[in-house]
Design a protein around this motif. Sequence first.
Motif, PDB file in Angstrom:
ATOM      1  N   THR A  21     -11.180  72.552  -2.584  1.00  0.00           N
ATOM      2  CA  THR A  21     -12.082  71.476  -2.186  1.00  0.00           C
ATOM      3  C   THR A  21     -13.102  71.969  -1.156  1.00  0.00           C
ATOM      4  OG1 THR A  21     -10.360  69.822  -2.605  1.00  0.00           O
ATOM      5  CG2 THR A  21     -12.213  69.138  -1.249  1.00  0.00           C
ATOM      6  N   ILE A  22     -12.652  72.756  -0.181  1.00  0.00           N
ATOM      7  CA  ILE A  22     -13.582  73.326   0.797  1.00  0.00           C
ATOM      8  C   ILE A  22     -14.553  74.282   0.108  1.00  0.00           C
ATOM      9  CG2 ILE A  22     -13.741  74.903   2.773  1.00  0.00           C
ATOM     10  CD1 ILE A  22     -11.306  73.646   3.957  1.00  0.00           C
ATOM     11  N   ALA A  23     -14.059  75.048  -0.877  1.00  0.00           N
ATOM     12  CA  ALA A  23     -14.928  75.978  -1.590  1.00  0.00           C
ATOM     13  C   ALA A  23     -16.056  75.241  -2.309  1.00  0.00           C
ATOM     14  CB  ALA A  23     -14.120  76.801  -2.588  1.00  0.00           C
ATOM     15  N   LEU A  24     -15.741  74.102  -2.923  1.00  0.00           N
ATOM     16  CA  LEU A  24     -16.774  73.324  -3.603  1.00  0.00           C
ATOM     17  C   LEU A  24     -17.755  72.731  -2.599  1.00  0.00           C
ATOM     18  CD1 LEU A  24     -14.628  71.557  -6.358  1.00  0.00           C
ATOM     19  CD2 LEU A  24     -16.329  73.353  -6.684  1.00  0.00           C
ATOM     20  N   CYS A  25     -17.257  72.280  -1.450  1.00  0.00           N
ATOM     21  CA  CYS A  25     -18.156  71.787  -0.399  1.00  0.00           C
ATOM     22  C   CYS A  25     -19.090  72.900   0.073  1.00  0.00           C
ATOM     23  CB  CYS A  25     -17.344  71.256   0.778  1.00  0.00           C
ATOM     24  SG  CYS A  25     -16.717  69.584   0.563  1.00  0.00           S
ATOM     25  N   GLY A  55     -23.441  74.639   1.903  1.00  0.00           N
ATOM     26  CA  GLY A  55     -23.718  75.813   2.710  1.00  0.00           C
ATOM     27  C   GLY A  55     -23.193  75.715   4.128  1.00  0.00           C
ATOM     28  N   ALA A  56     -24.060  76.005   5.109  1.00  0.00           N
ATOM     29  CA  ALA A  56     -23.650  76.023   6.515  1.00  0.00           C
ATOM     30  C   ALA A  56     -23.249  74.644   7.023  1.00  0.00           C
ATOM     31  CB  ALA A  56     -24.777  76.579   7.383  1.00  0.00           C
ATOM     32  N   ALA A  57     -23.678  73.591   6.346  1.00  0.00           N
ATOM     33  CA  ALA A  57     -23.297  72.237   6.746  1.00  0.00           C
ATOM     34  C   ALA A  57     -21.918  71.853   6.224  1.00  0.00           C
ATOM     35  CB  ALA A  57     -24.330  71.229   6.236  1.00  0.00           C
ATOM     36  N   ALA A  58     -21.247  72.765   5.516  1.00  0.00           N
ATOM     37  CA  ALA A  58     -19.958  72.447   4.901  1.00  0.00           C
ATOM     38  C   ALA A  58     -18.903  71.929   5.885  1.00  0.00           C
ATOM     39  CB  ALA A  58     -19.422  73.670   4.152  1.00  0.00           C
ATOM     40  N   PRO A  59     -18.772  72.487   7.113  1.00  0.00           N
ATOM     41  CA  PRO A  59     -17.742  71.945   8.007  1.00  0.00           C
ATOM     42  C   PRO A  59     -17.894  70.454   8.297  1.00  0.00           C
ATOM     43  CG  PRO A  59     -18.475  74.082   8.806  1.00  0.00           C
ATOM     44  CD  PRO A  59     -19.395  73.703   7.678  1.00  0.00           C
ATOM     45  N   VAL A  60     -19.138  70.012   8.553  1.00  0.00           N
ATOM     46  CA  VAL A  60     -19.347  68.600   8.862  1.00  0.00           C
ATOM     47  C   VAL A  60     -19.186  67.740   7.608  1.00  0.00           C
ATOM     48  CG1 VAL A  60     -21.006  66.895   9.693  1.00  0.00           C
ATOM     49  CG2 VAL A  60     -20.811  69.105  10.838  1.00  0.00           C
ATOM     50  N   VAL A  61     -19.743  68.199   6.482  1.00  0.00           N
ATOM     51  CA  VAL A  61     -19.626  67.422   5.247  1.00  0.00           C
ATOM     52  C   VAL A  61     -18.178  67.339   4.803  1.00  0.00           C
ATOM     53  CG1 VAL A  61     -20.296  67.301   2.822  1.00  0.00           C
ATOM     54  CG2 VAL A  61     -21.976  67.983   4.535  1.00  0.00           C
ATOM     55  N   PHE A  62     -17.467  68.465   4.880  1.00  0.00           N
ATOM     56  CA  PHE A  62     -16.055  68.418   4.514  1.00  0.00           C
ATOM     57  C   PHE A  62     -15.260  67.533   5.463  1.00  0.00           C
ATOM     58  CE2 PHE A  62     -11.670  69.957   4.860  1.00  0.00           C
ATOM     59  CZ  PHE A  62     -11.249  69.706   3.566  1.00  0.00           C
ATOM     60  N   GLY A  63     -15.721  67.440   6.715  1.00  0.00           N
ATOM     61  CA  GLY A  63     -15.058  66.510   7.630  1.00  0.00           C
ATOM     62  C   GLY A  63     -15.058  65.098   7.079  1.00  0.00           C
ATOM     63  N   TRP A  64     -16.161  64.700   6.426  1.00  0.00           N
ATOM     64  CA  TRP A  64     -16.217  63.351   5.835  1.00  0.00           C
ATOM     65  C   TRP A  64     -15.376  63.259   4.566  1.00  0.00           C
ATOM     66  CZ3 TRP A  64     -17.367  59.507   8.664  1.00  0.00           C
ATOM     67  CH2 TRP A  64     -18.282  59.647   9.713  1.00  0.00           C
ATOM     68  N   VAL A  65     -15.318  64.334   3.803  1.00  0.00           N
ATOM     69  CA  VAL A  65     -14.414  64.353   2.642  1.00  0.00           C
ATOM     70  C   VAL A  65     -12.972  64.201   3.115  1.00  0.00           C
ATOM     71  CG1 VAL A  65     -13.563  65.770   0.719  1.00  0.00           C
ATOM     72  CG2 VAL A  65     -16.006  65.719   1.243  1.00  0.00           C
ATOM     73  N   PHE A  66     -12.660  64.888   4.216  1.00  0.00           N
ATOM     74  CA  PHE A  66     -11.315  64.769   4.759  1.00  0.00           C
ATOM     75  C   PHE A  66     -11.065  63.384   5.346  1.00  0.00           C
ATOM     76  CE2 PHE A  66      -8.176  65.375   8.214  1.00  0.00           C
ATOM     77  CZ  PHE A  66      -7.104  65.785   7.433  1.00  0.00           C
ATOM     78  N   VAL A 121     -10.647  82.083  -9.042  1.00  0.00           N
ATOM     79  CA  VAL A 121     -10.584  81.146 -10.161  1.00  0.00           C
ATOM     80  C   VAL A 121     -11.491  79.952  -9.857  1.00  0.00           C
ATOM     81  CG1 VAL A 121      -9.054  79.699 -11.576  1.00  0.00           C
ATOM     82  CG2 VAL A 121      -8.212  81.860 -10.651  1.00  0.00           C
ATOM     83  N   ASP A 122     -12.042  79.359 -10.894  1.00  0.00           N
ATOM     84  CA  ASP A 122     -12.864  78.159 -10.763  1.00  0.00           C
ATOM     85  C   ASP A 122     -12.097  77.081 -10.002  1.00  0.00           C
ATOM     86  OD1 ASP A 122     -14.338  75.794 -11.117  1.00  0.00           O
ATOM     87  OD2 ASP A 122     -15.054  76.418 -13.083  1.00  0.00           O
ATOM     88  N   ALA A 123     -12.649  76.632  -8.882  1.00  0.00           N
ATOM     89  CA  ALA A 123     -11.963  75.655  -8.036  1.00  0.00           C
ATOM     90  C   ALA A 123     -11.691  74.355  -8.775  1.00  0.00           C
ATOM     91  CB  ALA A 123     -12.790  75.383  -6.776  1.00  0.00           C
ATOM     92  N   ARG A 124     -12.556  73.971  -9.695  1.00  0.00           N
ATOM     93  CA  ARG A 124     -12.370  72.725 -10.443  1.00  0.00           C
ATOM     94  C   ARG A 124     -11.129  72.790 -11.323  1.00  0.00           C
ATOM     95  NH1 ARG A 124     -17.978  72.861 -13.370  1.00  0.00           N
ATOM     96  NH2 ARG A 124     -17.176  74.983 -13.597  1.00  0.00           N
ATOM     97  N   VAL A 125     -10.920  73.934 -11.958  1.00  0.00           N
ATOM     98  CA  VAL A 125      -9.734  74.109 -12.808  1.00  0.00           C
ATOM     99  C   VAL A 125      -8.461  73.994 -11.974  1.00  0.00           C
ATOM    100  CG1 VAL A 125      -8.500  75.734 -14.301  1.00  0.00           C
ATOM    101  CG2 VAL A 125     -10.990  75.501 -14.484  1.00  0.00           C
ATOM    102  N   LEU A 126      -8.475  74.631 -10.811  1.00  0.00           N
ATOM    103  CA  LEU A 126      -7.306  74.560  -9.938  1.00  0.00           C
ATOM    104  C   LEU A 126      -6.991  73.119  -9.551  1.00  0.00           C
ATOM    105  CD1 LEU A 126      -7.997  77.582  -7.538  1.00  0.00           C
ATOM    106  CD2 LEU A 126      -6.400  77.494  -9.464  1.00  0.00           C
ATOM    107  N   LEU A 127      -8.002  72.349  -9.176  1.00  0.00           N
ATOM    108  CA  LEU A 127      -7.781  70.975  -8.739  1.00  0.00           C
ATOM    109  C   LEU A 127      -7.214  70.104  -9.863  1.00  0.00           C
ATOM    110  CD1 LEU A 127     -10.964  70.433  -6.541  1.00  0.00           C
ATOM    111  CD2 LEU A 127      -8.597  70.585  -5.745  1.00  0.00           C
ATOM    112  N   ALA A 165     -14.990  66.208 -13.517  1.00  0.00           N
ATOM    113  CA  ALA A 165     -16.387  65.789 -13.636  1.00  0.00           C
ATOM    114  C   ALA A 165     -17.313  66.534 -12.675  1.00  0.00           C
ATOM    115  CB  ALA A 165     -16.505  64.285 -13.389  1.00  0.00           C
ATOM    116  N   VAL A 166     -16.766  67.305 -11.725  1.00  0.00           N
ATOM    117  CA  VAL A 166     -17.586  68.052 -10.776  1.00  0.00           C
ATOM    118  C   VAL A 166     -18.302  69.183 -11.505  1.00  0.00           C
ATOM    119  CG1 VAL A 166     -17.555  69.549  -8.746  1.00  0.00           C
ATOM    120  CG2 VAL A 166     -16.108  67.510  -8.811  1.00  0.00           C
TER     121      VAL A 166
END
Length: 436
Positions: free
Chosen positions: A356-360, A365-376, A306-312, A420-421
């Motif tokens: 949220t991780i899926a959207l990150c 891409g491969a930088a998602a773990p570090v970028v999501f770390g900042w979202v977290f 399912v679309d991650a935005r709808v779920l959120l 808005a995402v």
Amino acid sequence: MTTDIDPGKAPAPVGRRPRLHVAWIVAGVSFVAILGAAGFRAVPSVMMTPLHHEFGWSHATIGAAMSVNMVLFGVTAPFAAALMDRFGVRPVLTGALVAIALGTGVGVFMTAGWQMILLWGVLVGLGTGSISMGFVATVSTRWFVARRGLVTGLLTAAGATGQLIFLPVVADVTDRFGWRWASLIVTGAALAVVPLVLLFIRDRPQDIGVTPYGGDPAGAAEPLPTGSFAAAASGLVQGLRVPVFWLLAGSFAICGMTTNGLIGTHFIPAAHDHGMPTTVAASLLATVGIFDVAGTVFSGWLTDRVDARVLLVIYYLGRGASLLALPALLSPHAEPSTWVFIVFYGLDWVATVPPTIALCRSWFGAAAPVVFGWVFAAHQIGAAVAAFGAGLIRDAHGSYDSAFFVAAGLCVLAALLCAAVRLPGTRTAAAAPATA
């Protein structure tokens, strides 16, 4: 069952049982490590009243120590992800568990507020932050191509499982023997996980000659960020350049306010204000952990479909409605209406993490773990604000009602941010920094 390594692509020969891919072993031990580290998450809410009675510390003072913990819990995540890439998952994970054990073990001797801030705030915050959502994103991204959403949900649910296990135990031990013995239980739990980490955790599939689960054996390995503090900083810079990062960080900050910061820290004292015994309130909060496991795993399954935005949007609106009704539901007893809140809030607690991780991942891409770390990190900063702010509201008004109402309004704002995402499409905005 044999645990021979298998890439997970070819069907097993007829008459033979399928072999277990090593990725599931890594995920299983990661689940246990997160569960052991989660023991401390049961401590603040249960021990707030005993600490207040023994030392005379205000709710705001204790909340301030928890705020330091939550900020470091979040800010450490992106740097821990970078350190795991440079030095390996195993040494970083082991050091984090030892830090948690030291903070809670030495904490039994504290007699002043600054000591609580240093031990429970700084030391435990650094330890738990190294075994948080950045770690979840690292494991799911490195070891899985198929079932990433499901694995993300399972590992996220480990924290709730720890809450489920530890909350009743910590509450009962605190009631019978005092908060110091309960703190030592958390120390033992963290140390007990260390041997499993040393024996079974590996860094990447390539290190042992396999492909990620569901990956193409002939495909090239997915590039990973360079492991350094500079990588963590560049992940933040990369995120700041993309508008979706601000939307996700803002909504996730509100997620932290309405979970760890408000309910996780202040639900038990709020219920106690209405005459509910601490052990009963702790059992209710532990029940949140039961349904959190189901809700998070199901959310991971939904995220694959399912679309991650709808779920959120659905998650945040439902959470806001629950918080709006909570002041009317608290009473000396666990009424049916209270159980309705507990069940729903448990299902929704961290169901926001997999989408949220899926959207990150879609954007970075491969930088998602570090970028999501900042979202977290934004999640935990929000949690810190709520932990301290709700304590101030309680000290000023003698009630948490206003805090619950403000949090409900913020959930509506979070739903608007997620709506808005937009999806990356060509991913032009994120591709350039990701490949730099």
